[in-house]
Design an enzyme around this catalytic site. Structure first.
Site, mmCIF file in Angstrom:
data_model
loop_
_atom_site.group_PDB
_atom_site.id
_atom_site.type_symbol
_atom_site.label_atom_id
_atom_site.label_comp_id
_atom_site.label_asym_id
_atom_site.label_seq_id
_atom_site.Cartn_x
_atom_site.Cartn_y
_atom_site.Cartn_z
ATOM 1 C CE LYS A 1 -6.687 -5.779 10.864
ATOM 2 N NZ LYS A 1 -5.885 -5.396 12.038
ATOM 3 C CG ASP B 1 -1.780 1.178 1.390
ATOM 4 O OD1 ASP B 1 -1.590 2.155 0.631
ATOM 5 O OD2 ASP B 1 -2.668 1.151 2.263
ATOM 6 C CE1 TYR C 1 -2.631 -4.074 15.818
ATOM 7 C CE2 TYR C 1 -2.376 -4.313 13.460
ATOM 8 C CZ TYR C 1 -2.714 -4.843 14.677
ATOM 9 O OH TYR C 1 -3.136 -6.134 14.750
HETATM 10 C C1 F6R Z 1 -5.696 -1.418 4.978
HETATM 11 C C2 F6R Z 1 -6.198 -0.154 5.490
HETATM 12 C C3 F6R Z 1 -6.644 -0.024 6.883
HETATM 13 C C4 F6R Z 1 -6.126 1.261 7.508
HETATM 14 C C5 F6R Z 1 -6.928 1.616 8.726
HETATM 15 C C6 F6R Z 1 -6.416 2.849 9.446
HETATM 16 O O1 F6R Z 1 -5.355 -1.261 3.669
HETATM 17 O O2 F6R Z 1 -6.233 0.786 4.737
HETATM 18 O O3 F6R Z 1 -6.308 -1.116 7.676
HETATM 19 O O4 F6R Z 1 -4.787 1.126 7.821
HETATM 20 O O5 F6R Z 1 -8.227 1.802 8.290
HETATM 21 O O6 F6R Z 1 -6.314 3.911 8.595
HETATM 22 P P1 F6R Z 1 -6.266 5.454 8.990
HETATM 23 O O7 F6R Z 1 -5.792 5.557 10.395
HETATM 24 O O8 F6R Z 1 -5.317 6.040 8.011
HETATM 25 O O9 F6R Z 1 -7.653 5.967 8.784
HETATM 26 MG MG MG Z 2 -4.692 -2.145 1.808
HETATM 27 MG MG MG Z 3 -4.521 0.898 3.485
#
Ligand code: F6R
Ligand code: MG
Ligand code: MG
Length: 375
Positions: A233, A11, A230
């Protein structure tokens, strides 16, 4: 002919939140692959699933080859620079290290690779999931490789009937790869005991017990083990060979009609059903539901056919409707119980911090004397 199939995904930024990479970003990745891959690769294909870019490469250099990994890393860096130039969200998110160190494993991108001694016809599938983690493949792999309710080949073919060897990784163990090998059908219940806990135990690979050949490999990266916190994902990729000594393509796809609940969705912190979608598809509602795409290929002397989009067929429209209903049902209970992930799997620290602050406001009433137990 021996060919290596490598899938490396990351990503590196997307439009409108975590929805989909931009054309400019993809052009930058493509350009790097086209020039850098000319001498190095036999073939390649770039695809997106949600906000993730997956690079499929075929080559003759074996698993874990530094030049192949470096090419993917460079392509992602170029894509991330394009993402920054457009103000995309989370530009370069999965590129967690400053400099390339020989292998993208442990640097953020997800990797799965296998060496294949090409059969006369060599069909294989590439799965890519977004807004979830590698344990999402536990149930489909269990059902496709070990359960005749989905894999009739386990009953109908003598080769498949010999069963499969699952290598399962304990992804909570961060100081090394803690793995166990389990043979089905003999170890079926041991396997089930592990795979029921998909945040802890993840299928890394599956091998044919009849021939010893690799049938499936999964990316097992846990981003928070790399970053120490974290960062999103892990959005896993998977390669599965099909037909003959392996389950048929349709047997591998069959469990994806369940729409089983997986970790992911909004803020990476919920449980929602996994929706099979077309390649290039995106998420929207509640940053989900978690999605999975599947591209089917054949391979000949390292060259790829064009992909067939396995979840584009009309059958899957009905599955998508059901998954949407299941997702809406789960969302009706908001953050309660099974709808939100357990504490250690939440992508945010807000709940823990609030609990720590609340701790001092608890008081113990009716203190009971400690009763001695034991003999
Ligand atoms: C996976 C993804 C999500 C984000 C999560 C937190 O591709 O996009 O797991 O990492 O929704 O995102 P923020 O904190 O940027 O809104
Ligand atoms: Mg993703
Ligand atoms: Mg993402």
């Amino acid at each position: 002919m021996k060919t290596t199939i490598s899938v490396i995904k990351a990503d590196i930024g997307s439009i409108g939140g975590h929805l989909r990479p931009s054309r400019r970003l993809l052009d930058a990745v493509r350009l790097e692959l086209a020039s850098g891959g000319r001498e190095l690769l036999l073939d390649h294909h770039i695809s997106t699933t949600g906000d993730d870019v997956a690079i499929l490469m075929t080559h003759a250099h074996g698993v874990g080859d530094t030049r192949v990994h470096e090419l993917a890393w460079r392509a992602f860096l170029k894509g991330a620079a394009a993402a920054r130039s457009q103000g995309l969200y989370a530009a370069g998110q999965d590129l967690l290290k400053d400099s390339f160190s020989g292998n993208v494993r442990g640097m953020g991108p997800a990797v799965c690779e296998m060496d294949v001694l090409e059969r006369e016809g060599e069909p294989f599938l590439v799965f890519a999931a977004d807004k979830t983690d590698p344990g999402a493949y536990n149930l489909p792999l269990y059902l496709a490789f070990a359960d005749p309710m989905h894999s009739s080949g386990l009953l109908l073919s003598a080769e498949l009937g010999k069963g499969f060897r699952f290598t399962v990784m304990d992804v909570a163990h961060s100081s090394g790869d803690r793995v166990v090998e389990l043979d089905t059908p003999g170890d079926l219940h041991e396997l089930a005991v592990l795979l029921r806990d998909p945040e802890r135990f993840v299928v890394e690979s599956v091998r044919s017990r009849a021939t010893g050949e690799l049938a499936a490999v999964v990316s097992t990266t846990r981003l928070h083990n790399i970053a120490g916190k974290y960062t999103g994902k892990d959005d896993p990729v998977m390669i599965v060979r099909t037909q003959k000594q392996f389950p048929a393509t349709g047997e591998i796809l069959s469990p994806f009609a369940i729409g089983h609940h997986v970790a992911g969705g909004m803020r990476g912190s919920h449980q929602l059903p996994l929706m099979p979608i077309q390649q290039g598809g995106e998420v929207s509602w509640f940053d989900g539901p978690p999605i999975v795409s599947c591209a089917a290929y054949c391979l000949h002397e390292g060259r790829l056919t064009e992909p067939v989009d396995a979840f584009a067929q009309p059958f899957w429209d009905e599955v998508r409707q059901r998954v949407a209903k299941k997702a809406l049902d789960m969302r009706r209970q908001g953050f309660f119980g099974a709808a939100m992930l357990p504490m250690d799997e939440l992508e945010y620290t807000g709940v823990k911090e609030r609990l720590t602050r609340l701790d001092g406001r608890f008081r113990v009433r009716n203190v009971r004397p400690v009763v001695a137990t034991g003999v």
